[in-house]
Design a protein around this motif. Structure first.
Motif, PDB file in Angstrom:
ATOM      1  N   GLY A 168     -26.934  -0.521  28.302  1.00  0.00           N
ATOM      2  CA  GLY A 168     -25.976  -0.904  27.243  1.00  0.00           C
ATOM      3  C   GLY A 168     -26.643  -0.910  25.851  1.00  0.00           C
ATOM      4  O   GLY A 168     -26.043  -1.314  25.067  1.00  0.00           O
ATOM      5  N   THR A 169     -27.628  -0.148  25.890  1.00  0.00           N
ATOM      6  CA  THR A 169     -28.495   0.092  24.395  1.00  0.00           C
ATOM      7  C   THR A 169     -27.698   1.100  23.464  1.00  0.00           C
ATOM      8  O   THR A 169     -27.197   1.078  22.396  1.00  0.00           O
ATOM      9  CB  THR A 169     -29.698   0.550  24.501  1.00  0.00           C
ATOM     10  N   GLY A 170     -27.383   2.446  24.094  1.00  0.00           N
ATOM     11  CA  GLY A 170     -26.604   3.641  23.446  1.00  0.00           C
ATOM     12  C   GLY A 170     -27.429   4.368  23.036  1.00  0.00           C
ATOM     13  O   GLY A 170     -28.587   4.601  23.205  1.00  0.00           O
ATOM     14  N   CYS A 171     -26.969   5.088  21.711  1.00  0.00           N
ATOM     15  CA  CYS A 171     -27.722   6.272  21.329  1.00  0.00           C
ATOM     16  C   CYS A 171     -27.626   5.991  19.804  1.00  0.00           C
ATOM     17  O   CYS A 171     -26.564   5.365  19.058  1.00  0.00           O
ATOM     18  CB  CYS A 171     -27.378   7.604  21.743  1.00  0.00           C
ATOM     19  N   MET A 172     -28.411   6.691  18.790  1.00  0.00           N
ATOM     20  CA  MET A 172     -28.375   6.743  17.549  1.00  0.00           C
ATOM     21  C   MET A 172     -28.855   8.013  17.084  1.00  0.00           C
ATOM     22  O   MET A 172     -30.100   8.707  17.591  1.00  0.00           O
ATOM     23  CB  MET A 172     -29.083   5.557  16.969  1.00  0.00           C
ATOM     24  N   ARG A 173     -28.380   8.352  15.928  1.00  0.00           N
ATOM     25  CA  ARG A 173     -28.967   9.559  15.184  1.00  0.00           C
ATOM     26  C   ARG A 173     -29.367   8.988  13.851  1.00  0.00           C
ATOM     27  O   ARG A 173     -28.570   8.519  13.142  1.00  0.00           O
ATOM     28  CB  ARG A 173     -28.186  10.914  14.760  1.00  0.00           C
ATOM     29  N   PHE A 174     -30.316   9.147  13.243  1.00  0.00           N
ATOM     30  CA  PHE A 174     -31.004   8.559  11.789  1.00  0.00           C
ATOM     31  C   PHE A 174     -31.821   9.719  11.184  1.00  0.00           C
ATOM     32  O   PHE A 174     -32.320  10.461  11.732  1.00  0.00           O
ATOM     33  CB  PHE A 174     -31.428   7.424  11.841  1.00  0.00           C
ATOM     34  N   ALA A 175     -31.411   9.555  10.014  1.00  0.00           N
ATOM     35  CA  ALA A 175     -32.411  10.633   8.832  1.00  0.00           C
ATOM     36  C   ALA A 175     -33.487   9.530   8.342  1.00  0.00           C
ATOM     37  O   ALA A 175     -33.262   8.563   8.317  1.00  0.00           O
ATOM     38  CB  ALA A 175     -31.481  11.249   7.744  1.00  0.00           C
ATOM     39  N   LEU A 176     -34.402  10.472   7.839  1.00  0.00           N
ATOM     40  CA  LEU A 176     -35.503   9.875   7.050  1.00  0.00           C
ATOM     41  C   LEU A 176     -35.504  10.225   5.761  1.00  0.00           C
ATOM     42  O   LEU A 176     -35.411  11.538   5.121  1.00  0.00           O
ATOM     43  CB  LEU A 176     -36.736  10.484   7.676  1.00  0.00           C
ATOM     44  N   THR A 177     -35.475   9.008   4.764  1.00  0.00           N
ATOM     45  CA  THR A 177     -35.466   9.450   3.478  1.00  0.00           C
ATOM     46  C   THR A 177     -36.619   8.553   2.649  1.00  0.00           C
ATOM     47  O   THR A 177     -36.905   7.596   3.308  1.00  0.00           O
ATOM     48  CB  THR A 177     -34.167   9.286   2.850  1.00  0.00           C
TER      49      THR A 177
END
Length: 466
Positions: free
Chosen positions: A325-334
């Protein structure tokens, strides 16, 4: 010495019952002495090794052995820890040219993957009451040595016995983490133990099976960063992640207060900063390699503290995925106010990796989705997280990528070759009957040879272009 098959033919030829009985005893003794019994590993004393160096007798075999020393697959998920091989020139149409098995050897239980260098391959396996580090000749499959590593491990859910993590190779050394926290540095050629420590004793972290039934042992593979080995015992007192000196095993720093995850750490370069990316039981951490200072932390996990897939860095962003039930994520670093911050680009439930890590190719994500129910194989757009297609032809699997193709190993032991094609699921071949359930270890590839294993055997498959 005659082979066991020839001895059995002699038994068949003679009709005397007494003679057959005597010959049967002789043959069985020879089979055991030759190490052909399924899953058999030689019994050795702690810290010792048995080594048999192969001396090529013919020039063609010598040249083949030298060519095998060129390619490497030095850690979990390969040299870049992203599951992608840099090699070219493979057989990538199995429907037309069916790959052949070059050799197969018996192997004990465990889920360690395979590393390749120096014309050798290494993995870890269990036999009877002990876990071993095992070395084979990459060309012939001949066992070169096995070293006793630790008493065998059985998790609280009794999923299986044996090692979970994969050895890491660097400069003639092997770094091996066993499920109960024993960390060994071995000479890769001989199997001799250079040093050993226990990461729970070293860090002061509490062993997790003392607190929860959802514990499957140390599974994250060691990461070598400079002179350090990065590990994750999972402690609540600034000792969740540790770094030890790769030459001595001495503790250098400790950081974090999360329970352990099962995914492996990676290292990236982003925002002018080299960063250790560590998936824990409840989060993803970014730490400085030299001191373990915290750069950033995001909350990520499920009720089982079970993050198993390894994070993937792709040019300018990180992709993470977990099941239950967690899923997925794309994240950038700034960088904001002189601090590095993770900024989410998208997050959804469309791809939930249980224990296999997704593959990112040409801006698209490929991987298995699901956990306890039915599992599908999916392709997502990296930019937006949109599902491109779904297939039920693969199911629960591990995977690696070579050129523009993905090699999936199902948990039932079937190999499936698919194109990394974002428009449709396109299968290029299937090999069945090679392995059996539970084939959970990730494949490895080097020198156009594919290495796969289950809890009974290790197989080498020829992927040279025909």
């Amino acid at each position: 010495m005659p082979s066991p098959e020839i001895l059995f033919n002699w038994m068949y030829f003679f009709s005397s019952h007494a003679f057959q009985m005597r010959m049967t005893c002789i043959c069985l003794a020879l089979i055991v002495n030759l190490g052909l019994a399924n899953g058999q590993l030689p019994k050795v004393t702690p810290g010792s090794s048995k080594s048999n160096t192969i001396v090529p007798t013919e020039e063609p075999e010598e040249k083949a052995t030298q060519s095998l020393q060129k390619g490497t697959w030095t850690s979990f998920l390969g040299n870049h820890r992203n599951g992608i091989s840099d090699e070219t020139g493979h057989n990538l149409n199995w429907n037309r040219h069916r790959p052949t098995v070059l050799w197969r050897v018996p192997l004990g239980g465990g889920f360690s993957s395979i590393v390749v260098a120096e014309g050798r391959i290494w993995t870890m396996a269990t036999h009877l009451n002990n876990d071993y580090v095992v070395c084979f000749d990459a060309h012939t499959g001949k066992k070169l040595w096995s070293t006793l590593a630790a008493p065998t491990y059985l998790d609280r859910q009794r999923q299986a016995r044996g090692p979970r993590s994969t050895p890491t190779y660097q400069a003639g050394k092997l770094y091996c983490l066993l499920p109960a926290g024993d960390l060994l540095c071995l000479d890769s050629a001989s199997g001799k133990v250079t040093w050993r420590v226990n990461i729970f004793q070293l860090s002061g972290a509490q062993r997790q099976e003392q607190k929860t039934i959802y514990y499957w042992g140390m599974s994250a593979s060691p990461l070598i960063e400079g002179d350090l080995v990065i590990l994750q015992p999972g402690g609540s007192k600034n000792n969740s992640v540790i770094a030890v000196n790769k030459n001595t095993g001495k503790l250098v720093w400790a950081a974090g207060s999360d329970s352990p995850g099962y995914g492996s750490p990676i290292v990236i370069e982003a925002e002018d900063q080299r960063q250790l990316i560590v998936p824990t039981g409840q989060s993803v951490l970014s730490l400085t390699p030299d001191k373990g200072d915290l750069l950033w932390r995001i909350v990520w996990g499920n009720k089982y503290n079970c993050n198993c897939a390894t994070p993937i860095w792709n040019e300018d962003s990180l992709f993470i995925s977990s099941a239950y039930g967690t899923g997925c994520m794309r994240f950038a670093l700034t960088t904001q106010n002189e601090q590095i911050r993770p900024i989410s680009r998208w997050k959804n439930l469309a791809l939930q990796n249980q224990f296999a890590t997704s593959i990112i190719k040409d801006g698209y994500i490929y991987g298995p989705h699901g956990d306890l129910a039915s599992v599908t194989y999916r392709c997502l757009d990296m930019q937006r997280g949109k599902v491109q297609w779904i297939s039920r032809r693969v199911g629960k699997c591990t995977q690696i990528a070579v050129q523009d193709h993905i090699i999936c190993l199902t948990e039932q032991g079937t190999l499936i070759l698919i194109e990394a094609n974002p428009t449709e699921y396109r299968e290029k071949g299937k090999l069945t009957g090679l392995l059996s359930f539970k084939a959970w270890a990730h494949p490895a590839i080097a020198n156009k040879r594919l290495y796969i294993r289950d809890e009974k055997r290790l197989i080498c498959i020829d992927l040279k272009q025909k």
